[in-house]
Design a protein around this motif. Structure first.
Motif, PDB file in Angstrom:
ATOM      1  N   ALA A 268      10.494  -1.855   7.349  1.00 37.15           N
ATOM      2  CA  ALA A 268      10.102  -1.959   5.942  1.00 37.15           C
ATOM      3  C   ALA A 268       9.361  -0.715   5.474  1.00 37.15           C
ATOM      4  N   VAL A 269       8.424  -0.227   6.274  1.00 42.90           N
ATOM      5  CA  VAL A 269       7.652   0.957   5.890  1.00 42.90           C
ATOM      6  C   VAL A 269       8.551   2.180   5.785  1.00 42.90           C
ATOM      7  N   THR A 270       9.477   2.316   6.716  1.00 45.32           N
ATOM      8  CA  THR A 270      10.396   3.465   6.672  1.00 45.32           C
ATOM      9  C   THR A 270      11.273   3.404   5.432  1.00 45.32           C
ATOM     10  N   ALA A 271      11.795   2.221   5.116  1.00 49.20           N
ATOM     11  CA  ALA A 271      12.665   2.073   3.947  1.00 49.20           C
ATOM     12  C   ALA A 271      11.904   2.330   2.648  1.00 49.20           C
ATOM     13  N   ILE A 272      10.704   1.748   2.530  1.00 49.43           N
ATOM     14  CA  ILE A 272       9.914   1.950   1.311  1.00 49.43           C
ATOM     15  C   ILE A 272       9.472   3.405   1.201  1.00 49.43           C
ATOM     16  N   GLY A 273       9.080   3.993   2.339  1.00 51.23           N
ATOM     17  CA  GLY A 273       8.690   5.399   2.322  1.00 51.23           C
ATOM     18  C   GLY A 273       9.813   6.309   1.872  1.00 51.23           C
ATOM     19  N   ALA A 274      11.052   5.971   2.267  1.00 49.34           N
ATOM     20  CA  ALA A 274      12.203   6.789   1.857  1.00 49.34           C
ATOM     21  C   ALA A 274      12.437   6.703   0.346  1.00 49.34           C
ATOM     22  N   LEU A 275      12.040   5.573  -0.265  1.00 51.82           N
ATOM     23  CA  LEU A 275      12.228   5.399  -1.710  1.00 51.82           C
ATOM     24  C   LEU A 275      11.172   6.122  -2.525  1.00 51.82           C
ATOM     25  N   VAL A 276       9.921   6.072  -2.067  1.00 55.94           N
ATOM     26  CA  VAL A 276       8.829   6.605  -2.878  1.00 55.94           C
ATOM     27  C   VAL A 276       8.378   7.988  -2.424  1.00 55.94           C
ATOM     28  N   LEU A 277       8.804   8.421  -1.246  1.00 56.93           N
ATOM     29  CA  LEU A 277       8.408   9.718  -0.713  1.00 56.93           C
ATOM     30  C   LEU A 277       9.649  10.487  -0.281  1.00 56.93           C
ATOM     31  N   GLU A 278       9.425  11.582   0.388  1.00 59.56           N
ATOM     32  CA  GLU A 278      10.545  12.358   0.932  1.00 59.56           C
ATOM     33  C   GLU A 278      11.185  11.590   2.074  1.00 59.56           C
TER      34      GLU A 278
ATOM     35  N   SER B 273       0.828  -1.204   0.000  1.00 60.94           N
ATOM     36  CA  SER B 273       0.000   0.000   0.000  1.00 60.94           C
ATOM     37  C   SER B 273       0.865   1.258   0.000  1.00 60.94           C
ATOM     38  N   VAL B 274       1.987   1.227   0.722  1.00 62.40           N
ATOM     39  CA  VAL B 274       2.893   2.379   0.720  1.00 62.40           C
ATOM     40  C   VAL B 274       3.480   2.583  -0.664  1.00 62.40           C
ATOM     41  N   LEU B 275       3.836   1.477  -1.332  1.00 63.45           N
ATOM     42  CA  LEU B 275       4.377   1.583  -2.688  1.00 63.45           C
ATOM     43  C   LEU B 275       3.351   2.156  -3.663  1.00 63.45           C
ATOM     44  N   LYS B 276       2.087   1.737  -3.519  1.00 66.03           N
ATOM     45  CA  LYS B 276       1.058   2.123  -4.479  1.00 66.03           C
ATOM     46  C   LYS B 276       0.418   3.469  -4.152  1.00 66.03           C
ATOM     47  N   GLN B 277       0.224   3.754  -2.843  1.00 68.03           N
ATOM     48  CA  GLN B 277      -0.553   4.929  -2.463  1.00 68.03           C
ATOM     49  C   GLN B 277       0.248   6.006  -1.739  1.00 68.03           C
ATOM     50  N   GLY B 278       1.509   5.760  -1.456  1.00 66.71           N
ATOM     51  CA  GLY B 278       2.335   6.779  -0.825  1.00 66.71           C
ATOM     52  C   GLY B 278       1.910   7.082   0.596  1.00 66.71           C
ATOM     53  N   VAL B 279       1.601   8.343   0.870  1.00 67.75           N
ATOM     54  CA  VAL B 279       1.262   8.783   2.225  1.00 67.75           C
ATOM     55  C   VAL B 279       0.021   8.064   2.748  1.00 67.75           C
ATOM     56  N   LEU B 280      -0.971   7.864   1.886  1.00 76.10           N
ATOM     57  CA  LEU B 280      -2.180   7.162   2.320  1.00 76.10           C
ATOM     58  C   LEU B 280      -1.855   5.748   2.786  1.00 76.10           C
ATOM     59  N   GLY B 281      -0.880   5.116   2.146  1.00 73.47           N
ATOM     60  CA  GLY B 281      -0.459   3.787   2.574  1.00 73.47           C
ATOM     61  C   GLY B 281       0.232   3.799   3.922  1.00 73.47           C
ATOM     62  N   LEU B 282       0.981   4.876   4.192  1.00 68.95           N
ATOM     63  CA  LEU B 282       1.665   4.990   5.482  1.00 68.95           C
ATOM     64  C   LEU B 282       0.684   4.996   6.652  1.00 68.95           C
ATOM     65  N   LEU B 283      -0.495   5.569   6.417  1.00 67.32           N
ATOM     66  CA  LEU B 283      -1.475   5.663   7.503  1.00 67.32           C
ATOM     67  C   LEU B 283      -1.919   4.293   8.004  1.00 67.32           C
ATOM     68  N   TRP B 284      -1.873   3.277   7.105  1.00 72.38           N
ATOM     69  CA  TRP B 284      -2.314   1.948   7.501  1.00 72.38           C
ATOM     70  C   TRP B 284      -1.291   1.244   8.398  1.00 72.38           C
TER      71      TRP B 284
ATOM     72  N   ARG C 116      10.419  10.463   9.886  1.00 71.89           N
ATOM     73  CA  ARG C 116       9.502  10.914  10.946  1.00 71.89           C
ATOM     74  C   ARG C 116       8.396   9.885  11.194  1.00 71.89           C
ATOM     75  N   VAL C 117       7.889   9.292  10.115  1.00 68.26           N
ATOM     76  CA  VAL C 117       6.882   8.241  10.272  1.00 68.26           C
ATOM     77  C   VAL C 117       7.471   7.043  11.019  1.00 68.26           C
ATOM     78  N   GLY C 118       8.705   6.659  10.662  1.00 69.33           N
ATOM     79  CA  GLY C 118       9.357   5.540  11.332  1.00 69.33           C
ATOM     80  C   GLY C 118       9.531   5.794  12.814  1.00 69.33           C
ATOM     81  N   ILE C 119       9.944   7.010  13.166  1.00 69.44           N
ATOM     82  CA  ILE C 119      10.133   7.357  14.585  1.00 69.44           C
ATOM     83  C   ILE C 119       8.797   7.313  15.323  1.00 69.44           C
ATOM     84  N   SER C 120       7.747   7.827  14.688  1.00 71.02           N
ATOM     85  CA  SER C 120       6.431   7.816  15.339  1.00 71.02           C
ATOM     86  C   SER C 120       5.922   6.384  15.526  1.00 71.02           C
ATOM     87  N   LEU C 121       6.211   5.500  14.564  1.00 73.46           N
ATOM     88  CA  LEU C 121       5.813   4.102  14.697  1.00 73.46           C
ATOM     89  C   LEU C 121       6.564   3.424  15.842  1.00 73.46           C
TER      90      LEU C 121
END
Length: 285
Positions: A135-145, A97-108, A151-156
């Motif tokens: 995994a979410v932090t690494a994928i988020g770094a690739l597809v997002l800022e 979902s993070v790969l496909k939807q970006g920020v919206l995927g992070l929320l899940w 910051r998402v990884g730290i909050s998780l």
């Protein structure tokens, strides 16, 4: 090896062996499965209306698996798909979902992390939750800022730590309540209720593999004279002193119970009659 050692140290620090939800996990899994199946239905409809047939099918399949799991657990049967497998699938779905939807995927990632702690053993949930965070932090770094992903990884990580803190508190309260239900508050020995439970377990165990267990019944002579002549406070102290003396001399596996008043029972697992007589005499002396 260093990473594995660090992970083991982190697990010990979080006290993940204290699984406060263990006794209620089947009920939690059943209710969570039913709720998850119901929540999947709106997403199936939304994907169908937007022409996303594949996503609609995936969500429909997930909802069906959860519905069947809830039905099976309600009837006392195992879930068709083991919940550790479902937890792994949930983590994989969030990553996709993070790969496909970006920020919206992070929320899940946040509800997925919480679900893992509800449906899985605490140790497995901690390991799988850590995998999710990385995994979410690494994928988020690739597809997002990259900064946003960090910051998402730290909050998780913060959410994961707080979940473990809450579970530790629940576990400590649970242990305190259990101790209160099986312990005599005056002396610290186990109470009659726990004796009944232990005798039931010993009898059941002896039916499968007979063992030479023994019981010592201990009574203080002329205890009424102590209460009448010196008061109940002194009598209570005598009882506490007796229990302290027995605790100091009993074996590690022996269990001491207060039956009531000045009467006590000492359960001696794996002891024959002659050994019990010798132990009784040593304690009497």
């Amino acid at each position: 090896m260093r990473v594995v050692d660090l992970l083991h140290r982190a697990l010990r620090a979080l006290n993940v062996n204290n699984d406060a939800l263990a006794e209620h996990r089947l009920s939690i899994c059943r209710k969570s499965s039913a709720l998850g199946a119901a929540l999947m239905l709106p997403f199936v409809v939304i994907h169908l209306l937007n022409g996303r047939w594949l996503m609609a099918g995936v969500n429909a399949l997930g909802g069906m698996v959860l519905a069947v799991s809830a039905w099976a657990l309600r009837r006392g049967r195992p879930a068709p798909v083991p919940f550790p497998v479902l937890g792994g699938m949930l983590v994989a779905a969030v990553c996709v979902s993070v790969l496909k939807q970006g920020v919206l995927g992070l929320l899940w990632a946040y509800p997925a992390l919480l679900v893992c702690y509800f449906i899985l053993t605490r140790r497995l949930a901690t390991v799988l939750g850590t995998v999710l965070v990385v995994a979410v932090t690494a994928i988020g770094a690739l597809v997002l800022e990259a900064g946003l992903a960090v910051r998402v990884g730290i909050s998780l990580v913060f959410v994961q730590m707080m979940v473990n803190v809450v579970l530790n508190v629940i576990g400590e309260l649970q242990q305190a309540l259990v101790a209160q239900t099986i312990t005599d508050p005056l002396t610290g020995a186990f109470n009659r209720r726990h004796l009944d439970a232990q005798l039931g377990e010993r009898v059941a165990a002896a039916a499968a593999a007979p063992t030479g267990d023994a019981l010592l019944v201990i009574d203080i002579d002329h205890f009424k004279r102590i209460n009448d002549g010196h008061g109940h406070d002194v009598g209570d102290q005598v009882l506490r002193n007796l229990v302290a003396a027995l605790f100091a001399r009993k074996r590690r596996g022996d269990l001491l119970f207060r039956m009531g008043g000045e009467e006590f029972v000492l359960l001696l697992p794996g002891v024959n009659r002659d050994q019990a007589r010798q132990i009784a005499e040593d304690l009497r002396q």
